[in-house]
Design a protein around this motif. Sequence first.
Motif, mmCIF file in Angstrom:
data_model
loop_
_atom_site.group_PDB
_atom_site.id
_atom_site.type_symbol
_atom_site.label_atom_id
_atom_site.label_comp_id
_atom_site.label_asym_id
_atom_site.label_seq_id
_atom_site.Cartn_x
_atom_site.Cartn_y
_atom_site.Cartn_z
ATOM 1 N N ALA A 137 0.966 -0.726 -0.212
ATOM 2 C CA ALA A 137 0.450 -0.164 -0.074
ATOM 3 C C ALA A 137 0.988 1.490 0.772
ATOM 4 C CB ALA A 137 -1.296 0.306 1.226
ATOM 5 N N ASN A 138 0.732 2.268 -0.608
ATOM 6 C CA ASN A 138 0.852 3.537 -0.473
ATOM 7 C C ASN A 138 1.936 3.577 -1.675
ATOM 8 O OD1 ASN A 138 -0.709 4.460 1.242
ATOM 9 N ND2 ASN A 138 0.113 4.075 2.916
ATOM 10 N N THR A 139 1.997 2.514 -2.933
ATOM 11 C CA THR A 139 3.965 2.600 -3.481
ATOM 12 C C THR A 139 3.374 3.915 -4.523
ATOM 13 O OG1 THR A 139 4.375 0.310 -3.404
ATOM 14 C CG2 THR A 139 4.715 1.793 -5.088
ATOM 15 N N ILE B 195 9.485 3.424 -11.763
ATOM 16 C CA ILE B 195 8.556 2.678 -12.995
ATOM 17 C C ILE B 195 6.917 3.572 -11.845
ATOM 18 C CG2 ILE B 195 7.854 0.521 -13.300
ATOM 19 C CD1 ILE B 195 10.814 -0.672 -13.191
ATOM 20 N N PRO B 196 6.319 3.687 -12.570
ATOM 21 C CA PRO B 196 4.653 3.874 -12.304
ATOM 22 C C PRO B 196 4.088 3.584 -11.304
ATOM 23 C CG PRO B 196 4.897 5.271 -14.429
ATOM 24 C CD PRO B 196 5.857 3.921 -14.172
ATOM 25 N N ALA B 197 3.355 3.392 -10.080
ATOM 26 C CA ALA B 197 2.954 2.409 -9.124
ATOM 27 C C ALA B 197 1.646 2.073 -10.238
ATOM 28 C CB ALA B 197 2.602 3.397 -8.433
ATOM 29 N N THR B 198 1.643 2.169 -11.586
ATOM 30 C CA THR B 198 0.150 1.999 -11.430
ATOM 31 C C THR B 198 0.616 0.597 -13.326
ATOM 32 O OG1 THR B 198 0.686 3.770 -13.819
ATOM 33 C CG2 THR B 198 -1.572 3.724 -12.221
ATOM 34 N N VAL B 199 1.706 0.274 -12.777
ATOM 35 C CA VAL B 199 2.358 -0.513 -13.641
ATOM 36 C C VAL B 199 2.867 -1.651 -13.029
ATOM 37 C CG1 VAL B 199 4.839 -1.129 -15.464
ATOM 38 C CG2 VAL B 199 3.735 1.298 -15.752
ATOM 39 N N THR C 58 21.158 -11.189 -9.988
ATOM 40 C CA THR C 58 19.716 -10.895 -8.899
ATOM 41 C C THR C 58 19.011 -9.513 -9.625
ATOM 42 O OG1 THR C 58 21.279 -12.135 -7.426
ATOM 43 C CG2 THR C 58 19.241 -10.458 -6.384
ATOM 44 N N LEU C 59 17.803 -9.667 -9.992
ATOM 45 C CA LEU C 59 16.987 -9.226 -10.350
ATOM 46 C C LEU C 59 16.091 -8.714 -8.964
ATOM 47 C CD1 LEU C 59 16.538 -10.846 -12.759
ATOM 48 C CD2 LEU C 59 15.577 -8.792 -13.685
ATOM 49 N N GLU C 60 16.181 -7.124 -8.659
ATOM 50 C CA GLU C 60 15.620 -6.353 -7.675
ATOM 51 C C GLU C 60 14.627 -5.346 -7.909
ATOM 52 O OE1 GLU C 60 18.974 -7.434 -4.181
ATOM 53 O OE2 GLU C 60 18.806 -5.604 -5.960
ATOM 54 N N MET C 61 13.797 -5.991 -7.342
ATOM 55 C CA MET C 61 12.694 -4.746 -7.921
ATOM 56 C C MET C 61 11.912 -4.284 -6.195
ATOM 57 S SD MET C 61 10.466 -2.953 -9.724
ATOM 58 C CE MET C 61 10.271 -4.108 -11.046
ATOM 59 N N PHE C 62 11.809 -2.692 -6.239
ATOM 60 C CA PHE C 62 12.089 -2.147 -4.837
ATOM 61 C C PHE C 62 10.693 -1.383 -5.627
ATOM 62 C CE2 PHE C 62 16.123 -2.712 -5.170
ATOM 63 C CZ PHE C 62 16.834 -3.099 -3.745
ATOM 64 N N ALA C 63 9.742 -1.616 -4.309
ATOM 65 C CA ALA C 63 8.563 -0.869 -3.707
ATOM 66 C C ALA C 63 8.598 0.433 -3.115
ATOM 67 C CB ALA C 63 6.828 -0.996 -3.705
ATOM 68 N N LEU C 64 8.760 1.710 -3.052
ATOM 69 C CA LEU C 64 8.942 3.195 -2.627
ATOM 70 C C LEU C 64 7.515 3.805 -2.533
ATOM 71 C CD1 LEU C 64 12.249 4.295 -4.806
ATOM 72 C CD2 LEU C 64 12.149 2.768 -3.040
ATOM 73 N N HIS D 205 12.676 5.063 1.838
ATOM 74 C CA HIS D 205 12.109 5.147 1.411
ATOM 75 C C HIS D 205 10.914 3.660 0.922
ATOM 76 C CE1 HIS D 205 11.389 9.738 1.339
ATOM 77 N NE2 HIS D 205 12.637 8.901 0.838
ATOM 78 N N VAL D 206 11.570 2.818 0.849
ATOM 79 C CA VAL D 206 11.303 1.590 0.499
ATOM 80 C C VAL D 206 10.352 0.973 1.533
ATOM 81 C CG1 VAL D 206 12.243 -1.160 0.447
ATOM 82 C CG2 VAL D 206 13.694 0.761 -0.328
ATOM 83 N N LEU D 207 9.145 0.482 1.327
ATOM 84 C CA LEU D 207 8.129 -0.239 1.076
ATOM 85 C C LEU D 207 7.598 -1.769 0.949
ATOM 86 C CD1 LEU D 207 5.151 2.180 0.103
ATOM 87 C CD2 LEU D 207 6.039 1.810 2.541
ATOM 88 N N GLY D 208 8.870 -2.109 0.420
ATOM 89 C CA GLY D 208 8.879 -3.875 0.278
ATOM 90 C C GLY D 208 9.926 -4.175 -1.120
ATOM 91 N N LYS D 209 10.534 -5.151 -0.819
ATOM 92 C CA LYS D 209 11.497 -5.998 -2.043
ATOM 93 C C LYS D 209 11.000 -7.294 -2.565
ATOM 94 C CE LYS D 209 16.600 -6.773 -2.316
ATOM 95 N NZ LYS D 209 17.900 -6.941 -1.210
#
Length: 191
Positions: free
Chosen positions: A71-73, A102-106, A150-156, A178-182
């Motif tokens: 939430a809140n990404t 990368i937009p939160a909607t993508v 390693t491909l790491e995706m961070f939600a900010l 600012h990292v909400l998840g990885k």
Amino acid sequence: MRFTRRFCFSAIAFVAAVSTMTAQEKGKGMPMPGFTLTTNSFQDGGEIPPKYTQSSPNPISPSLAWSHVPANTAAFVLIMHDPEAVDNKMTEDHLHWMLLNIPATVHELPEGVAATPTLADGTIQCKNVGGTVGYRGPGAGAAGPHHHYTLEMFALDTKLGLGPDATRTEVLKAMEGHVLGKAVVVGRFHR
């Protein structure tokens, strides 16, 4: 009398279990799955096919998808690196791909993302270890063991105020707090 009490207790326990399962099925009390990154291009932990690597004269980026976004990404950052490769006795490993904002909607990237500094949706691609913008395929030599890409995706919770010339060090610094998840996917390769 003893049979009736046991039956009543058994019936009460059964009703409680069914009620609990029904509540869980409706999403009450069940933990949400964690932030997840997947690819159809190779199996997580498996061998990366040649078309995504430097075995090909023109390697293309793998497809990626992510789900269960926190939430809140506000934006995502993708970093692909080879933790087993280092240059010039430095501590930083090889950066193969880095995308910012990368937009939160993508929630997916197609196979073969164009090597441009800015994508149509505003996503920014930075320079890789080879000094070019966009994806650089794995290239570990045949003489050694497989490398783990390693491909790491961070939600900010914010967009980063950086451009295509940003270094990984600058990106990681800007992400602090600012990292909400990885979410992570790993592929193996050597020639």
